[in-house]
Design a protein around this motif. Sequence first.
Motif, PDB file in Angstrom:
ATOM      1  N   ARG A   1      31.949  34.845  48.853  1.00  0.00           N
ATOM      2  CA  ARG A   1      32.814  35.729  48.097  1.00  0.00           C
ATOM      3  C   ARG A   1      32.079  36.410  46.953  1.00  0.00           C
ATOM      4  O   ARG A   1      31.090  35.890  46.427  1.00  0.00           O
ATOM      5  N   SER A   2      32.583  37.586  46.575  1.00  0.00           N
ATOM      6  CA  SER A   2      32.019  38.320  45.442  1.00  0.00           C
ATOM      7  C   SER A   2      32.374  37.577  44.154  1.00  0.00           C
ATOM      8  O   SER A   2      33.481  37.051  44.004  1.00  0.00           O
ATOM      9  N   CYS A   3      31.426  37.509  43.241  1.00  0.00           N
ATOM     10  CA  CYS A   3      31.632  36.802  41.972  1.00  0.00           C
ATOM     11  C   CYS A   3      32.670  37.551  41.125  1.00  0.00           C
ATOM     12  O   CYS A   3      32.514  38.752  40.845  1.00  0.00           O
ATOM     13  N   THR A   4      33.713  36.832  40.724  1.00  0.00           N
ATOM     14  CA  THR A   4      34.765  37.467  39.919  1.00  0.00           C
ATOM     15  C   THR A   4      34.371  37.570  38.449  1.00  0.00           C
ATOM     16  O   THR A   4      34.946  38.351  37.701  1.00  0.00           O
TER      17      THR A   4
ATOM     18  N   CYS B   1      27.227  33.100  38.898  1.00  0.00           N
ATOM     19  CA  CYS B   1      26.581  33.298  40.206  1.00  0.00           C
ATOM     20  C   CYS B   1      25.055  33.340  40.105  1.00  0.00           C
ATOM     21  O   CYS B   1      24.373  33.539  41.105  1.00  0.00           O
TER      22      CYS B   1
ATOM     23  N   ASN C   1      32.072  40.746  38.676  1.00  0.00           N
ATOM     24  CA  ASN C   1      32.514  41.759  39.650  1.00  0.00           C
ATOM     25  C   ASN C   1      31.425  42.083  40.675  1.00  0.00           C
ATOM     26  O   ASN C   1      31.288  43.228  41.117  1.00  0.00           O
ATOM     27  N   GLY C   2      30.638  41.081  40.993  1.00  0.00           N
ATOM     28  CA  GLY C   2      29.636  41.247  42.046  1.00  0.00           C
ATOM     29  C   GLY C   2      28.355  41.930  41.619  1.00  0.00           C
ATOM     30  O   GLY C   2      27.481  42.191  42.456  1.00  0.00           O
ATOM     31  N   THR C   3      28.184  42.210  40.326  1.00  0.00           N
ATOM     32  CA  THR C   3      26.963  42.901  39.867  1.00  0.00           C
ATOM     33  C   THR C   3      25.823  41.943  39.570  1.00  0.00           C
ATOM     34  O   THR C   3      24.658  42.334  39.554  1.00  0.00           O
TER      35      THR C   3
ATOM     36  N   GLU D   1      23.279  36.418  41.519  1.00  0.00           N
ATOM     37  CA  GLU D   1      23.423  36.735  42.938  1.00  0.00           C
ATOM     38  C   GLU D   1      24.507  37.795  43.179  1.00  0.00           C
ATOM     39  O   GLU D   1      24.402  38.597  44.107  1.00  0.00           O
ATOM     40  N   GLY D   2      25.550  37.775  42.376  1.00  0.00           N
ATOM     41  CA  GLY D   2      26.686  38.658  42.610  1.00  0.00           C
ATOM     42  C   GLY D   2      27.642  38.102  43.644  1.00  0.00           C
ATOM     43  O   GLY D   2      28.707  38.669  43.893  1.00  0.00           O
ATOM     44  N   LYS D   3      27.260  36.981  44.251  1.00  0.00           N
ATOM     45  CA  LYS D   3      28.076  36.354  45.287  1.00  0.00           C
ATOM     46  C   LYS D   3      28.148  34.858  45.037  1.00  0.00           C
ATOM     47  O   LYS D   3      27.240  34.267  44.452  1.00  0.00           O
TER      48      LYS D   3
END
Length: 374
Positions: free
Chosen positions: A161-164, A192, A167-169, A195-197
């Motif tokens: 999942r995308s890191c909340t 994360c 916001n995946g950055t 990683e963003g994930k």
Amino acid sequence: MANKRDYYEILGVKKDATEDELKKAFRKLARQFHPDVNKDNPKESEEKFKELNEAYSVLSDPQKRAVYDQYGHAAAEQNFGGAGGGFGDFGFEDIFDMFFGGGRGNPGQKNGAQRGNDLRYDLEISFEEAAFGKETKVEIPRTETCPTCKGNRAKPGTPIRSCTNCNGTGQMQVVQNTAFGKFVNVRTCDHCRGEGKVVETPCTECNGSGRVRKTRKIDIKIPAGIENGSRLRVTGEGEAGMRGGPAGDLYISIFIKAHAQFERQGDDVISETKLSLTQATLGTTIVVDTLDGKVELKIPEGTQYGTVFKMKGRGVTHLRGHGRGDHLVRVRIAVPTKLSAEQRELLKKLAISFGEQIGPDEKGFIDKVKDAFR
């Protein structure tokens, strides 16, 4: 307003200074007058630093600079609402590089795909293998991309999942208010780790690292004529990259064993041979050990001590080209240490025939002791 120094004077540049010259001058002076560097006199340093900031923020902007060149300080203040509002195009990363030696790097690059580490392997080869080349295999322990999760760190079939938090950055921005304006500090996301994930169920083979430790056999081709201390690069055979980055390279450092008979000088091979007194005087044919095996060498009559004979094309293969070096044979003459009475007499006669003067025939110490006991 009348007490304000000229911006070009503050930066120590000419009025036709280029953008690079302005930036170079500002960097140098900013290092010199930054308050963190001048802790003994922080107030004066802060004032000078503000003055530098103001001068650079105007001169680094083409529009502001044009107005300043034509109308001076008053026009610059009126048109742009105060000259000292920022660092122009001199961003936070440049300031960070100035004060901390460029160690921060680019967060986007750091947290993105990363190239794997290079590896080194020391390989010892024989004199002959260096001369003619060799193909071999070496065993390299290294980190490789996990074959189960293909490097994505998650157990196959489980979601990523995308890191909340970011916001995946992979990055978090922190705004800091300082005496010189607002600085935006970009940091790696703690959740994360850039990683963003986020992996919910880690891969069991690599424990969620995306990489595993393996030992591989790598084919190595050693070129003919390689020299001691040379390095061979095998592209892509180093450690696996991170987050989809390429693998590093493998560097093979070559060490050549010393030979019992041969020395190397460039692409030439040097060896020595011993001749007896009569062989050197009368001439002969001897057998010499070379890289190609045993080869006959003709010794001419009257060969002197230290003479070097060249056996063409029997040396080391040229590394970058065709052909080979030569084999050089250096002559040493062995003088006999023990002679029979007949041999001694014959040498005396030879010396007399050459007109040479020799010393009296005195008995040795042992012979004198024997005579005393008779």
